[in-house]
Design an enzyme around this catalytic site. Structure first.
Site, PDB file in Angstrom:
ATOM      1  N   SER A   1       0.658  -1.491  -0.008  1.00  0.00           N
ATOM      2  CA  SER A   1       0.080   0.228  -0.241  1.00  0.00           C
ATOM      3  C   SER A   1       0.681   1.132  -0.362  1.00  0.00           C
ATOM      4  O   SER A   1       2.105   1.157   0.315  1.00  0.00           O
ATOM      5  CB  SER A   1      -1.623   0.026   1.770  1.00  0.00           C
TER       6      SER A   1
ATOM      7  N   TYR B   1      -1.860  -0.592  10.407  1.00  0.00           N
ATOM      8  CA  TYR B   1      -1.877  -0.488   8.686  1.00  0.00           C
ATOM      9  C   TYR B   1      -0.671  -0.268   7.933  1.00  0.00           C
ATOM     10  O   TYR B   1       0.043  -1.068   7.179  1.00  0.00           O
ATOM     11  CB  TYR B   1      -3.103  -0.694   8.191  1.00  0.00           C
TER      12      TYR B   1
END
Length: 257
Positions: free
Chosen positions: A149, A162
């Site tokens: 990501s 995350y």
């Protein structure tokens, strides 16, 4: 109809019943690979993915593999052997795509230890041991592709855990590239940005203001689609990417430039 770029190959894609994972599974199958569609709970969605692939002339099989608990990699490979025996009777494969992941929208002050452990268990520990236990299964010249990501490379305190998991995944990728290079196996990460999937549906879909804001973050001026990521994965899985390894490929549309 398949294109033949991955004809005769066998792939496993985790978290591929919906969203980016489904797009990846469909694209790899379209290129000729027999794809193991690994899912955690949604059997209906996984069956739909397999059916969509088969209707288009591709090869696919579903296997349930809930990640995040000790022993999850062992159970995944056992499920792969059981469900994929017609396509991979020897248990061998050519492509591993670690796509499954969960998010935790919690800042530093509110993140709990249980929440921290859960996101790292699914996003980091599971890919690590899936690959570790899959090393003897990966054929020479194979591919490991980890879905990362843009949050790994941008300061986003609201999703700090995350982002940390994806940073760890990228480090894992670089080390894998060095470790597996002598076997001709490449390892790369694909760092996605904001993508229109069920994962983001609650705040993105049907909200023109949110969509406009998300689009403004990308240099290309739109929200990403699952196929934008899947097509990059297909390139990395192909022979065209044989000289690319240990890289984090940006798939954010130019976010944060």
């Amino acid at each position: 109809m398949t294109t033949g770029a991955l004809e005769g190959k066998v792939a496993l894609a985790t978290g591929s019943s919906r969203g980016i994972g489904r797009a990846i599974a469909e694209r790899l199958a379209r290129d000729g690979a027999a794809v193991g569609v690994a899912y955690a709970r949604d059997e209906t969605a996984a069956s739909e993915t397999v059916e969509r692939i088969r209707k288009n002339g591709g090869l696919a099989f579903a296997l349930r593999a809930e990640l995040g608990r000790h022993g999850d990699a062992r159970r995944l490979w056992a499920a792969f052997d059981a469900a994929g025996k017609d396509h991979a009777p020897d248990g061998k494969l050519d492509i591993i795509v670690n796509n499954a992941g969960i998010g935790r929208s919690a800042a530093l002050a509110s993140l709990t230890e249980d929440g921290f452990d859960e996101v790292f268990a699914v996003n980091v520990r599971a890919p690590f041991f899936i690959v570790q236990q899959g090393l003897s299964r990966l054929r020479e010249g194979g591919r490991v592709i980890n879905i990362s990501s843009g949050a790994a490379h941008l300061a986003m305190p609201e999703i700090i855990a995350y982002g940390a998991t994806k940073g760890a995944l990228d480090t894992f990728t670089r080390n894998l590239a060095k470790e597996l290079g002598p076997r001709g196996i490449t390892a790369n990460s694909v760092a996605s940005g904001i993508v229109d999937t069920d994962f983001n549906a609650a705040w993105l879909r049907g909200n023109p203001q949110a969509e406009a804001h998300a689009a403004s973050l990308a240099a290309l001026g739109r929200v990403g689609q699952p196929e934008d990521v899947a097509d990059i994965v297909a390139f990395l899985a192909s022979n065209d990417a044989r000289w690319v390894t240990g890289r984090v490929i940006d798939a954010t549309g130019g976010a944060g430039l």
